[in-house]
Design an enzyme around this catalytic site. Structure first.
Site, PDB file in Angstrom:
ATOM      1  N   GLN A  30      -4.502  -1.195   9.694  1.00 52.07           N
ATOM      2  CA  GLN A  30      -4.499  -2.542   9.119  1.00 52.07           C
ATOM      3  C   GLN A  30      -5.109  -3.544  10.099  1.00 52.07           C
ATOM      4  O   GLN A  30      -4.776  -3.561  11.282  1.00 52.07           O
ATOM      5  CB  GLN A  30      -3.058  -2.946   8.758  1.00 52.07           C
ATOM      6  N   LYS A  50       0.845  -1.206   0.000  1.00 51.71           N
ATOM      7  CA  LYS A  50       0.000   0.000   0.000  1.00 51.71           C
ATOM      8  C   LYS A  50       0.877   1.252   0.000  1.00 51.71           C
ATOM      9  O   LYS A  50       0.622   2.202  -0.758  1.00 51.71           O
ATOM     10  CB  LYS A  50      -0.937  -0.002   1.223  1.00 51.71           C
ATOM     11  N   ASP A  74     -10.732   3.426   4.068  1.00 50.75           N
ATOM     12  CA  ASP A  74     -11.026   1.993   4.046  1.00 50.75           C
ATOM     13  C   ASP A  74     -12.530   1.743   3.967  1.00 50.75           C
ATOM     14  O   ASP A  74     -12.962   0.646   3.621  1.00 50.75           O
ATOM     15  CB  ASP A  74     -10.512   1.351   5.345  1.00 50.75           C
TER      16      ASP A  74
END
Ligand code: GUN
Length: 284
Positions: A97, A53, A120
């Protein structure tokens, strides 16, 4: 193989190039989109995801910060970190994460993220916006699947889509996105009986259960579109999805490979969401 391949690597490159181009224009106006990625602990798979990412951000000209925090970090300290990133004007997207260590309440951490920076799409405000059709950030993986369907020009209206998996990250948002395009949606999961009969009725199958060979050739209607979100290893340690690719490829009309399918699209949509967040900042 008779099915046409939906090349996620090539399509993701298209979107990453698009983000890079838009980022250049934004930077010329004095704004560099910024993403903060927060990793707690040393989960090897998470470390790979996070590295990819950050690398994708760098390649597209975005600013990125990786906060790699120890596994024994307290929940309060993580909430402080999120609060600090919420206030940081150079950061337009915050990604924590998952999974988080067991002593940390992931829901609490996600709800601490400013919804305006929730690239997200996991915050309840983002989930509610998706459910009600309001603008908000869509979770990256189902967002990437929708871009794949759009890319092949698939007309979803009136079609029957079967989503296998009911996670908050993929299955549930995927079903809502398909529904918003006027598909008739069935959500199947680990307790579903007659999964084969359900799948045989599907014009589109999205497999997101995390179990290889969940979808085999005898479960697929000829010509159906099969999107494979799975990320598993076979007995030889090779990466594979939830779909028996070789078998289903003989029946389906379109199929996504693993690797090189949905995975690269997830990262591309993260960049798209981060860019969008920065653009929204400019317009307020
Ligand atoms: N863990 C697995 N997939 C994801 C994702 O898309 N976002 C975050 N934050 N964690 C994940």
């Amino acid at each position: 193989m008779t099915a046409r391949l939906i090349d996620g690597t090539a399509l993701a490159k298209h979107w990453r190039d698009q983000v890079a181009q838009d980022t250049l224009a934004l930077r010329a106006r004095g704004l560099t989109p910024g993403l903060a990625v927060v990793l707690v602990g040393d989960n090897p798979a998470s470390q790979v995801y996070v590295r990819n990412k950050v690398k994708a951000c760098d390649q597209a000209g975005l600013h990125s910060v990786l906060a790699h925090l120890p596994a024994d970090l307290s929940e309060a300290a993580l909430l402080d970190k999120v609060a600090q990133l919420n206030q940081d004007p150079t950061i337009h997207g915050i990604l924590v994460q998952l999974p988080l260590p067991a002593h940390i309440n992931a829901h609490k951490v996600i709800e601490a993220i400013d919804p305006a920076k929730d690239v997200d799409g996991f915050h309840v405000a983002s989930a509610g916006a998706l459910m009600t059709g309001l603008p908000g950030f869509w979770p990256c993986t189902p967002h990437g699947c929708m871009k794949m369907l759009e890319h092949i020009g698939y007309p979803l209206s009136g079609k029957h889509a079967v989503v296998i998996g009911r996670s908050n990250i993929v299955g549930k948002p995927m079903a809502l996105m398909l529904l918003a395009q006027n598909a008739t949606v069935t959500i199947c999961h680990s307790r579903t009986t007659h999964l084969k009969a359900m799948c045989l009725q599907a014009d589109v199958i999205v497999a997101a259960v995390g179990q290889r060979n969940t979808v085999s050739a005898d479960m697929v209607k000829p010509g159906a579109v099969v999107i494979d979100v799975g990320m598993n290893r076979d007995e030889a340690g090779k990466l594979c999805g939830d779909v028996d690719f070789a078998g289903v490829g003989q029946v389906a009309g379109y199929i996504t490979p693993v690797p090189g399918g949905v995975g690269p699209m997830t990262i591309a949509m993260l960049l798209v969401n981060t860019l969008e967040s920065a653009k929204r900042r400019l317009s307020v």
